[in-house]
Motif scaffolding. Structure first.
Motif, PDB file in Angstrom:
ATOM      1  N   SER A   3       0.846  -1.201   0.000  1.00 60.07           N
ATOM      2  CA  SER A   3       0.000   0.000   0.000  1.00 60.07           C
ATOM      3  C   SER A   3       0.879   1.247   0.000  1.00 60.07           C
ATOM      4  CB  SER A   3      -0.939   0.012   1.208  1.00 60.07           C
ATOM      5  OG  SER A   3      -0.215   0.044   2.401  1.00 60.07           O
ATOM      6  N   ARG A   4       0.313   2.336  -0.508  1.00 55.82           N
ATOM      7  CA  ARG A   4       1.041   3.592  -0.551  1.00 55.82           C
ATOM      8  C   ARG A   4       0.109   4.729  -0.159  1.00 55.82           C
ATOM      9  NH1 ARG A   4       1.281   5.379  -6.782  1.00 55.82           N
ATOM     10  NH2 ARG A   4      -0.549   4.259  -7.489  1.00 55.82           N
ATOM     11  N   SER A   5       0.680   5.827   0.240  1.00 56.05           N
ATOM     12  CA  SER A   5      -0.091   6.990   0.660  1.00 56.05           C
ATOM     13  C   SER A   5      -0.423   7.844  -0.559  1.00 56.05           C
ATOM     14  CB  SER A   5       0.733   7.807   1.665  1.00 56.05           C
ATOM     15  OG  SER A   5       0.012   8.927   2.070  1.00 56.05           O
ATOM     16  N   LEU A   6      -1.694   8.172  -0.715  1.00 51.79           N
ATOM     17  CA  LEU A   6      -2.145   9.004  -1.820  1.00 51.79           C
ATOM     18  C   LEU A   6      -2.704  10.327  -1.289  1.00 51.79           C
ATOM     19  CD1 LEU A   6      -4.079   6.347  -3.919  1.00 51.79           C
ATOM     20  CD2 LEU A   6      -1.756   7.177  -4.298  1.00 51.79           C
ATOM     21  N   PRO A   8      -1.585  13.347  -0.107  1.00 52.96           N
ATOM     22  CA  PRO A   8      -1.218  13.841   1.228  1.00 52.96           C
ATOM     23  C   PRO A   8      -1.656  15.292   1.438  1.00 52.96           C
ATOM     24  CG  PRO A   8       0.686  13.867  -0.203  1.00 52.96           C
ATOM     25  CD  PRO A   8      -0.426  13.195  -0.963  1.00 52.96           C
ATOM     26  N   THR A   9      -1.862  15.663   2.681  1.00 53.35           N
ATOM     27  CA  THR A   9      -2.167  17.033   3.059  1.00 53.35           C
ATOM     28  C   THR A   9      -0.895  17.635   3.648  1.00 53.35           C
ATOM     29  OG1 THR A   9      -4.448  16.425   3.537  1.00 53.35           O
ATOM     30  CG2 THR A   9      -3.651  18.485   4.501  1.00 53.35           C
ATOM     31  N   GLN A  10      -0.384  18.660   3.005  1.00 55.46           N
ATOM     32  CA  GLN A  10       0.847  19.297   3.471  1.00 55.46           C
ATOM     33  C   GLN A  10       0.531  20.351   4.531  1.00 55.46           C
ATOM     34  OE1 GLN A  10       3.812  18.289   2.494  1.00 55.46           O
ATOM     35  NE2 GLN A  10       3.034  16.907   0.956  1.00 55.46           N
ATOM     36  N   ASP A 138      -8.762  16.270   9.510  1.00 54.48           N
ATOM     37  CA  ASP A 138      -8.555  15.417   8.339  1.00 54.48           C
ATOM     38  C   ASP A 138      -9.584  15.815   7.273  1.00 54.48           C
ATOM     39  OD1 ASP A 138      -8.569  13.330   6.426  1.00 54.48           O
ATOM     40  OD2 ASP A 138      -8.174  11.797   7.930  1.00 54.48           O
ATOM     41  N   ARG A 140     -10.707  14.342   4.840  1.00 54.23           N
ATOM     42  CA  ARG A 140     -11.576  13.246   4.408  1.00 54.23           C
ATOM     43  C   ARG A 140     -12.721  12.994   5.370  1.00 54.23           C
ATOM     44  NH1 ARG A 140      -7.023   8.884   4.502  1.00 54.23           N
ATOM     45  NH2 ARG A 140      -6.884   9.945   6.484  1.00 54.23           N
ATOM     46  N   ARG A 150      -9.670   6.743  13.750  1.00 52.37           N
ATOM     47  CA  ARG A 150      -8.239   6.851  13.440  1.00 52.37           C
ATOM     48  C   ARG A 150      -7.604   7.795  14.444  1.00 52.37           C
ATOM     49  NH1 ARG A 150      -8.602   7.006   6.849  1.00 52.37           N
ATOM     50  NH2 ARG A 150      -9.516   4.963   6.794  1.00 52.37           N
ATOM     51  N   ASP A 152      -5.355   9.996  13.978  1.00 50.69           N
ATOM     52  CA  ASP A 152      -4.944  11.298  13.450  1.00 50.69           C
ATOM     53  C   ASP A 152      -6.064  12.041  12.736  1.00 50.69           C
ATOM     54  OD1 ASP A 152      -5.107   9.594  11.323  1.00 50.69           O
ATOM     55  OD2 ASP A 152      -3.173  10.117  10.453  1.00 50.69           O
ATOM     56  N   THR A 153      -7.308  11.832  13.176  1.00 52.23           N
ATOM     57  CA  THR A 153      -8.435  12.555  12.588  1.00 52.23           C
ATOM     58  C   THR A 153      -8.282  14.053  12.831  1.00 52.23           C
ATOM     59  OG1 THR A 153      -9.889  10.662  12.852  1.00 52.23           O
ATOM     60  CG2 THR A 153     -10.955  12.785  12.585  1.00 52.23           C
TER      61      THR A 153
END
Length: 192
Positions: A3-6, A8-10, A138, A140, A150, A152-153
């Motif tokens: 899996s990979r991170s798509l 991202p929020t900078q 977050d 999302r 989660r 890190d919400t």
């Protein structure tokens, strides 16, 4: 790892790079809070515990050279952030608005975004212990319907005097209550 991170929020965190200017900006903010009757009236009318020049003064860099010095430094930070974000820009972003916030003990600012801007941020000028973090949400969250919790919400970014925080303007954020016994002073801004 399969899996990979798509997407991202900078979020950008740096030191402004000029401690003397930070002290001068604290003085400038206190002066504005004393002199700007329209800003005090707007703050009172809208339940802002303290003072903000958000709705009263739109010319701070022209009005006071200390704010002009700040803008020159912010331009560099914003350029670094836009590079980190990988933005494709036809021209570099320009400062659209800049305002002072003097948040009294007990003051807060509820969750919001900055429409019609690309990058938003805050420079922290006076940050007494316990004066509150910047809470980031977050993006999302509205789409997570049945997703499990989660850790890190929400992310809480703890500023110090001289901190520069930058984020994309669509990122929902709020100012946690000032639990200190002194005012927290910050300067917020938008680029577009």
């Amino acid at each position: 790892m399969p899996s990979r991170s798509l997407f991202p929020t900078q979020f950008y965190e740096a030191d402004l790079g000029d401690d003397a200017l930070v002290a001068e900006l604290a003085d400038a903010a206190r002066e504005l809070a004393q002199e700007d009757r329209a800003g005090r009236a707007w703050s009172k009318q809208h339940g802002y515990r303290g003072y903000t020049s958000y709705a009263s003064l739109d010319d701070l860099p022209l009005r006071d050279p200390r704010f002009d010095d700040l803008v020159r430094l912010l331009n560099r930070h914003v350029a670094a952030f836009t590079k980190d974000c990988g933005f494709t820009l036809a021209k570099k972003l320009k400062l659209d608005s800049l305002w002072v916030n003097v948040l009294k003990p007990g003051g807060t600012h509820s969750g919001h975004i900055h429409p019609h801007s690309v990058v938003s941020g805050t420079v922290y000028v006076a940050v007494p212990p316990g004066s509150g973090a910047l809470k980031l949400e977050d993006p999302r969250l509205p789409m997570l319907m049945a997703a499990p919790a989660r850790p890190d919400t929400f992310v809480y970014a703890e500023p110090q005097a001289g901190s520069v925080f930058l984020w994309e303007s669509w990122l929902r954020h709020e100012v946690m209550p000032n639990a200190a016994k002194e005012d927290r002073i910050s300067i917020s801004f938008n680029y577009r």
